[in-house]
Design an enzyme around this catalytic site. Structure first.
Site, mmCIF file in Angstrom:
data_model
loop_
_atom_site.group_PDB
_atom_site.id
_atom_site.type_symbol
_atom_site.label_atom_id
_atom_site.label_comp_id
_atom_site.label_asym_id
_atom_site.label_seq_id
_atom_site.Cartn_x
_atom_site.Cartn_y
_atom_site.Cartn_z
ATOM 1 N N LYS A 111 2.821 52.619 -91.116
ATOM 2 C CA LYS A 111 3.771 52.162 -92.140
ATOM 3 C C LYS A 111 4.908 51.319 -91.564
ATOM 4 C CE LYS A 111 2.542 54.837 -96.068
ATOM 5 N NZ LYS A 111 2.681 56.082 -96.765
ATOM 6 N N ARG A 136 -2.044 62.304 -93.594
ATOM 7 C CA ARG A 136 -2.934 61.248 -94.106
ATOM 8 C C ARG A 136 -2.892 60.067 -93.143
ATOM 9 N NH1 ARG A 136 -2.636 56.577 -97.044
ATOM 10 N NH2 ARG A 136 -4.221 56.227 -98.638
#
Ligand code: HH2
Length: 301
Positions: free
Chosen positions: A222, A256
């Site tokens: 991210k 995740r």
């Protein structure tokens, strides 16, 4: 945690690793690679072989600024993947990553075991679809939609507001008939969060355990990692692993990630450190080991 997802009972503190399969043309890190159903199936099987505990299949990119996809198109991307995986006897539970009740309904009919809703039940019919299917539900924190969420990353007290909004999502789920015992909560790194806010959430994620539900965190590749390090998206595995370890040390049960094998290794080391730091009465066996692999650790140098 104690939660049945598909055929598997997830019990104990984990950590459990959820591998990502994006059947999309435009996901921020792997867009286009797994749009073809056979490529998506092969990726799910690769992630299973790497040690994933479950896989998360998505047919819509939710990256900041992403344009919404028509639900029919989203379903067209994921349903054939689910059908093929189930036809091949794929053994792991499969999560469907969608904000749309109609897509969730089609995916559940095709063999999905869990609904991962990044909008936290924005679709008014989603709660009923999940309740009727009797499956578990991930409620993630975000504000607005992927198209406009970054303008809403304004908080006077980040942790308190994220916790309050997750509590409100739990209440929406309960009203629709989904009991708290079937819910996993996720703070939503990068969703209506600046990079600095994602870092603060990660640092304080253990405080969200007070909500009383298992936690899922998705740090993989991210923007906050790029912000901290300058690394381009394809080069953020080391930063992802640091975040995975921090989550496990804070008591997060599910991670995740796109790259499963390295995450499993990082999570196991962090879990062993966490167990070793606890007094024996509260510690017990290192997390996850008992459920995995059958036959314990292979000899290694
Ligand atoms: N992050 C993404 C998508 N789904 N679901 C949960 N529960 N938590 C997350 O942090 C999360 C999520 C974004 O990552 P990715 O799927 O790789 O990208 P894209 O949305 O561009 O497909």
């Amino acid at each position: 945690m104690e939660l049945r997802i598909g055929a598997r009972l997830f019990t104990g503190p984990g950590p459990f690793v959820m591998g990502v399969v994006n059947a999309t043309p435009d996901s921020f890190s792997d867009g286009g690679r797994f749009l073809d159903p056979d490529a998506a199936v092969a990726q799910a099987e690769r992630l299973a072989a790497e040690g994933a505990d479950l896989v998360d299949l998505g047919g819509e990119s939710t990256r900041p600024g992403a344009a919404p996809v028509a639900p029919e198109e989203e379903a067209r991307r994921v349903v054939p993947v689910l059908e093929r995986l189930r036809a091949r006897g794929f053994a792991l539970p499969i999560s469907i990553d969608t904000r749309r009740a109609s897509v969730a309904r089609a995916a559940l009919a095709a063999g999905a075991d869990l609904v991962n809703d990044v909008s936290g039940l924005a679709d008014p019919e989603m709660g009923e679809v999940v309740a009727a299917a009797g499956v578990p539900l991930v409620l993630m924190h975000m504000r607005g939609t992927p198209a406009d969420m970054q303008g809403r990353a304004v908080y006077a007290d980040l942790l308190a507001e994220v916790a309050a909004e997750l509590r409100a999502a739990l209440a929406r789920a309960a009203a629709a008939g989904v009991p708290a015992e079937r819910i996993i909560l996720d703070p939503g790194l990068g969703f209506a969060k600046t990079p600095e806010q994602s870092v603060e959430l990660l640092a304080r994620v253990g405080e969200l355990r007070a909500l009383g539900r298992p936690l899922l965190v998705g740090p993989s590749r991210k923007r906050f990692i790029g912000h901290l390090t300058g690394a381009p998206v394809e080069d953020r595995l080391p930063g992802t692993l640091a975040a995975v370890a921090a989550c496990v040390l804070a008591g997060v049960e599910l991670l995740r990630v796109h790259e499963v094998a390295p995450a499993v290794q990082a999570a196991r080391v962090a879990a062993a450190l966490r167990a070793a730091a606890m007094p024996p009465a509260r510690g017990g066996a290192p997390m996850g080991f008992a459920q995995r692999g059958g036959g314990g650790e292979p000899p290694a140098t």
